[in-house]
Design an enzyme around this catalytic site. Sequence first.
Site, PDB file in Angstrom:
ATOM      1  N   LEU A 101     -32.488  48.455  24.830  1.00  9.46           N
ATOM      2  CA  LEU A 101     -32.657  47.609  25.980  1.00  9.46           C
ATOM      3  C   LEU A 101     -31.327  46.796  26.164  1.00  9.46           C
ATOM      4  CD1 LEU A 101     -36.031  46.412  24.824  1.00  9.46           C
ATOM      5  CD2 LEU A 101     -35.815  48.320  26.184  1.00  9.46           C
ATOM      6  N   GLY A 102     -30.321  47.329  26.132  1.00 13.04           N
ATOM      7  CA  GLY A 102     -29.125  46.524  26.235  1.00 13.04           C
ATOM      8  C   GLY A 102     -29.243  45.307  25.687  1.00 13.04           C
ATOM      9  N   GLY A 107     -24.477  52.407  23.497  1.00  9.44           N
ATOM     10  CA  GLY A 107     -25.542  53.244  23.142  1.00  9.44           C
ATOM     11  C   GLY A 107     -24.972  54.206  22.104  1.00  9.44           C
ATOM     12  N   ASP A 108     -23.743  54.670  22.237  1.00 14.98           N
ATOM     13  CA  ASP A 108     -23.228  55.747  21.370  1.00 14.98           C
ATOM     14  C   ASP A 108     -22.997  55.071  20.172  1.00 14.98           C
ATOM     15  OD1 ASP A 108     -23.548  57.502  23.560  1.00 14.98           O
ATOM     16  OD2 ASP A 108     -21.328  57.012  24.202  1.00 14.98           O
TER      17      ASP A 108
END
Length: 296
Positions: free
Chosen positions: A214-215, A244-245
Amino acid sequence: MKRRILNFGSLNIDHVYRVEHFVAPGETLAAISYQKNAGGKGLNQSVALARAGAPVCHAGQIGEDGRFLEKLLQEEGVDTANLAVTHQPTGHAIIQVEPGGQNCILVCAGANGSVPADYMEEVFSHFGADDWLLLQNEVAGLPTLLSLAKARGMRVILNPSPITDTLLAADLSAVDLFLLNETEGLALTGESEPQAILETLTARYPDAEIVLTLGADGAYWQSGGERCFCPARKVTAVDTTAAGDTFTGYFLACRMEGKGAQTSLGLSAKAAAIAVTRPGAAASIPRWKELLETTV
Ligand code: ADP
């Protein structure tokens, strides 16, 4: 043989141009500067896995113009024996960045866009039931890759990014672990609330684990009736590319080492927080040693 993770994913060249304004129809515009960067979600996640200490083999296709990507992966310690060099151009993006920081991006799938079935079969012949497969959605042939992995009894991890119609139409029941963000969660479930995304995905894939990021609001892990949450670290983000990676690479590396879900979320959140404080994609991903030495 030691368990390995096969990342069958994209490799891209990002051509980044700083411009006074986005080029308009019929206009010829001189760029202020140019930079060539390695990119692709596949490549970024292989770098993250390697920097997190996981034994990772990258499969995918490049053209001759992408040889430097192969070298970059090798320098990171990624096994590139299964990488294919084709006659197509390497997948690439033309990125204009204007003074306000906005960008506009033209992507060409290139060699990522047509992956022959016999090449996929050859790659999978080197992997077995102990190994894990990691997929994103930037290479062609997702359904074939899923069924080849299942036929060999491999654990399948999917980062369903980017969302496409082909992905939405695909049978994802072979997936053992989904790693996704809220936007991807919304596209897959029609739900925008994290709890509802988790519940809908668990109802649809009862045996799958789910990691929902969720960032700056953190990340959830869910498996059946079990759920845990880890807040994001409080940092000043300068560039969230590859957050995210980085999270994906670290989470999988931690799980491969047998760490629990909560511990794995915490270490991944720390790695992703370091990555967002630095510019760039693959270049911003921290090494395991840095994680131990940094307080964020
Ligand atoms: P994606 O890059 O796939 O959109 P997210 O934006 O959800 O993924 O970010 C993944 C993880 O990275 C988050 O769960 C969080 O741990 C970390 N992260 C992302 N943005 C920030 C931020 N601004 N501050 C701190 N951590 C962040």
